[in-house]
Design a protein around this motif. Structure first.
Motif, mmCIF file in Angstrom:
data_model
loop_
_atom_site.group_PDB
_atom_site.id
_atom_site.type_symbol
_atom_site.label_atom_id
_atom_site.label_comp_id
_atom_site.label_asym_id
_atom_site.label_seq_id
_atom_site.Cartn_x
_atom_site.Cartn_y
_atom_site.Cartn_z
ATOM 1 N N GLY A 18 -46.168 15.969 -0.780
ATOM 2 C CA GLY A 18 -47.590 15.704 -0.923
ATOM 3 C C GLY A 18 -47.996 14.263 -0.696
ATOM 4 N N ARG A 19 -47.038 13.375 -0.485
ATOM 5 C CA ARG A 19 -47.365 11.963 -0.275
ATOM 6 C C ARG A 19 -47.789 11.739 1.178
ATOM 7 N NH1 ARG A 19 -44.673 8.707 -4.023
ATOM 8 N NH2 ARG A 19 -45.746 6.922 -3.095
ATOM 9 N N ARG A 20 -48.574 10.692 1.387
ATOM 10 C CA ARG A 20 -49.114 10.363 2.705
ATOM 11 C C ARG A 20 -48.659 8.951 3.054
ATOM 12 N NH1 ARG A 20 -54.888 11.552 0.297
ATOM 13 N NH2 ARG A 20 -53.812 10.259 -1.241
ATOM 14 N N ALA A 21 -47.828 8.834 4.093
ATOM 15 C CA ALA A 21 -47.111 7.596 4.361
ATOM 16 C C ALA A 21 -47.400 7.060 5.757
ATOM 17 C CB ALA A 21 -45.609 7.822 4.205
ATOM 18 N N LEU A 22 -47.328 5.734 5.867
ATOM 19 C CA LEU A 22 -47.363 5.057 7.162
ATOM 20 C C LEU A 22 -46.137 4.164 7.226
ATOM 21 C CD1 LEU A 22 -50.450 3.317 8.820
ATOM 22 C CD2 LEU A 22 -48.154 2.365 8.981
ATOM 23 N N VAL A 23 -45.356 4.298 8.293
ATOM 24 C CA VAL A 23 -44.157 3.481 8.499
ATOM 25 C C VAL A 23 -44.358 2.644 9.743
ATOM 26 C CG1 VAL A 23 -41.651 3.464 8.786
ATOM 27 C CG2 VAL A 23 -42.739 5.304 7.474
ATOM 28 N N GLU A 92 -57.746 8.798 7.925
ATOM 29 C CA GLU A 92 -58.547 9.951 8.331
ATOM 30 C C GLU A 92 -57.643 11.138 8.647
ATOM 31 O OE1 GLU A 92 -61.983 11.196 11.605
ATOM 32 O OE2 GLU A 92 -60.963 9.264 11.775
ATOM 33 N N ARG A 93 -56.567 10.892 9.383
ATOM 34 C CA ARG A 93 -55.674 11.984 9.790
ATOM 35 C C ARG A 93 -54.912 12.574 8.603
ATOM 36 N NH1 ARG A 93 -52.008 14.949 10.069
ATOM 37 N NH2 ARG A 93 -50.680 15.534 11.858
ATOM 38 N N LEU A 94 -54.510 11.709 7.642
ATOM 39 C CA LEU A 94 -53.701 12.163 6.521
ATOM 40 C C LEU A 94 -54.525 12.532 5.291
ATOM 41 C CD1 LEU A 94 -50.820 9.507 6.701
ATOM 42 C CD2 LEU A 94 -50.802 11.834 7.638
ATOM 43 N N GLY A 95 -55.805 12.204 5.321
ATOM 44 C CA GLY A 95 -56.639 12.443 4.154
ATOM 45 C C GLY A 95 -56.466 11.399 3.076
ATOM 46 N N GLY A 96 -56.053 10.213 3.471
ATOM 47 C CA GLY A 96 -55.792 9.119 2.538
ATOM 48 C C GLY A 96 -54.431 8.511 2.818
ATOM 49 N N LEU A 97 -54.037 7.569 1.982
ATOM 50 C CA LEU A 97 -52.743 6.901 2.156
ATOM 51 C C LEU A 97 -52.249 6.456 0.788
ATOM 52 C CD1 LEU A 97 -50.845 5.856 4.558
ATOM 53 C CD2 LEU A 97 -51.791 3.616 4.020
ATOM 54 N N ASP A 98 -51.017 6.808 0.444
ATOM 55 C CA ASP A 98 -50.473 6.361 -0.838
ATOM 56 C C ASP A 98 -49.078 5.756 -0.713
ATOM 57 O OD1 ASP A 98 -48.739 8.724 -0.819
ATOM 58 O OD2 ASP A 98 -50.506 9.829 -1.472
ATOM 59 N N LEU A 99 -48.579 5.610 0.522
ATOM 60 C CA LEU A 99 -47.271 5.002 0.728
ATOM 61 C C LEU A 99 -47.248 4.240 2.045
ATOM 62 C CD1 LEU A 99 -44.275 4.516 0.181
ATOM 63 C CD2 LEU A 99 -43.800 6.826 0.999
ATOM 64 N N LEU A 100 -46.940 2.964 1.973
ATOM 65 C CA LEU A 100 -46.759 2.121 3.160
ATOM 66 C C LEU A 100 -45.342 1.595 3.156
ATOM 67 C CD1 LEU A 100 -47.574 0.267 5.578
ATOM 68 C CD2 LEU A 100 -48.302 -1.418 3.856
ATOM 69 N N VAL A 101 -44.670 1.696 4.307
ATOM 70 C CA VAL A 101 -43.366 1.051 4.489
ATOM 71 C C VAL A 101 -43.513 0.008 5.589
ATOM 72 C CG1 VAL A 101 -40.934 1.334 5.034
ATOM 73 C CG2 VAL A 101 -42.147 3.151 3.792
ATOM 74 N N ASN A 102 -43.448 -1.255 5.193
ATOM 75 C CA ASN A 102 -43.522 -2.376 6.135
ATOM 76 C C ASN A 102 -42.141 -2.617 6.729
ATOM 77 O OD1 ASN A 102 -46.276 -3.415 6.093
ATOM 78 N ND2 ASN A 102 -45.898 -3.971 3.957
ATOM 79 N N ASN A 103 -41.875 -1.952 7.848
ATOM 80 C CA ASN A 103 -40.552 -2.039 8.469
ATOM 81 C C ASN A 103 -40.533 -2.893 9.728
ATOM 82 O OD1 ASN A 103 -37.732 -0.913 9.316
ATOM 83 N ND2 ASN A 103 -39.099 -0.409 11.014
ATOM 84 N N ALA A 104 -41.628 -2.980 10.457
ATOM 85 C CA ALA A 104 -41.634 -3.667 11.760
ATOM 86 C C ALA A 104 -41.097 -5.084 11.642
ATOM 87 C CB ALA A 104 -43.049 -3.691 12.330
ATOM 88 N N GLY A 105 -40.210 -5.448 12.565
ATOM 89 C CA GLY A 105 -39.652 -6.791 12.535
ATOM 90 C C GLY A 105 -38.991 -7.140 13.860
ATOM 91 N N VAL A 106 -38.910 -8.432 14.128
ATOM 92 C CA VAL A 106 -38.275 -8.923 15.352
ATOM 93 C C VAL A 106 -37.379 -10.103 15.007
ATOM 94 C CG1 VAL A 106 -40.099 -8.154 16.925
ATOM 95 C CG2 VAL A 106 -40.271 -10.404 15.848
#
Length: 270
Positions: A18-23, A92-106
């Motif tokens: 049920g969680r809504r995440a962006l990675v 909008e697509r997920l109906g909200g957001l409750d989890l962010l994973v800041n992974n991007a790196g160089v």
């Protein structure tokens, strides 16, 4: 195109149902493994990428075929407008957001005296400013009126938030910055019920380390610094991220979980 198979956990074992995440940076390496792991644990996942969408789209399709929910999201974490637009589309697509994973790196090796200013700016823009922009956007959504339930920001740091790294002073500076940034916003966001945790990998078998892994002597030199005697896997890191994001870690905030086989305890580094 290398897209791993996807297999969800049994519902009884899912930590993030049920969680809504962006990675961020989710179409390769550790980010790819994290996106799959979160989806396997029942989260709906926005798979951030820059450049061609082919891999992220294929990942989303693979997750969908396995019964999960994911979509590809084009977003440049170093660009404020791109981040604002990307988080709006994700919410909008997920109906909200409750989890962010800041992974991007160089990262790219340069001795200090040879480091171009543009390279310093590039690494800071992605590794540190990107964490700020994405965390700010996520926090605005997570602290909006009516926001409730488990919410977390997980930052992919590195053992180099603690261990100096010759030739990578720009990278180490960003990871040291992420450490104190995460601790600071953890205190700010705790009253809103939002946890902030860093996961710090050590030496992990990923494409970015292919050159070292292919050289037996170089590989062994790294392993000699790891008490557990082996390189870590993407799965090791992804499992740690899923756990700290879950309610099993509900009392964990403002701290760093090192996933390094004990590398930070090696005598050279203390």
């Amino acid at each position: 195109m290398d897209v791993p198979p996807f297999e969800p956990r049994p519902q009884s074992a899912q930590l993030l149902r049920g969680r809504r995440a962006l990675v961020t940076g989710a179409d390769s390496g550790i980010g790819q493994g994290i996106a799959y792991e979160l989806a396997a644990h029942g989260a709906a996942v926005a798979i951030d990428h820059v450049g061609t969408p082919d891999v992220a789209t294929a990942m989303a399709e693979q997750i969908g075929r396995g019964g999960g929910d994911a979509f590809a999201l084009a977003m440049d974490v170093s660009d404020e407008r791109s981040v604002e637009d990307g988080f709006a589309r994700a919410a909008e697509r997920l109906g909200g957001l409750d989890l962010l994973v800041n992974n991007a790196g160089v990262e790219k090796q340069y001795p200090l005296v040879e480091m171009p200013f543009a390279e310093w700016q590039r690494v800071l823009a992605v590794n540190l400013t990107g964490v700020f922009l994405c965390s700010r956007a996520a926090a605005r959504l997570m602290t909006a009126d009516g926001a409730s339930g488990p919410r977390a920001i997980v930052n992919l740091s590195s053992v180099h938030e603690l261990i100096p790294w010759e030739g990578f002073s720009h990278y180490s500076a960003t990871k040291g910055g992420v450490k104190l940034f995460a601790q600071s916003i953890a205190k700010e966001l705790a009253p809103h019920g939002v946890r902030v945790v860093s996961v710090a990998p050590g030496a992990i078998e990923t494409p970015i380390n292919a050159g070292v892994l292919a050289d037996p002597a170089a590989r062994q030199a790294v392993e000699d610094q790891i008490p557990l005697g082996r390189w870590g896997t993407v799965g090791d890191v992804a499992a740690a991220v899923a756990w700290v994001a879950s309610e099993q870690a509900a009392y964990v905030t403002g701290s760093t979980l090192f996933v390094d086989g004990g590398m930070t305890t090696y005598p050279r580094f203390v």
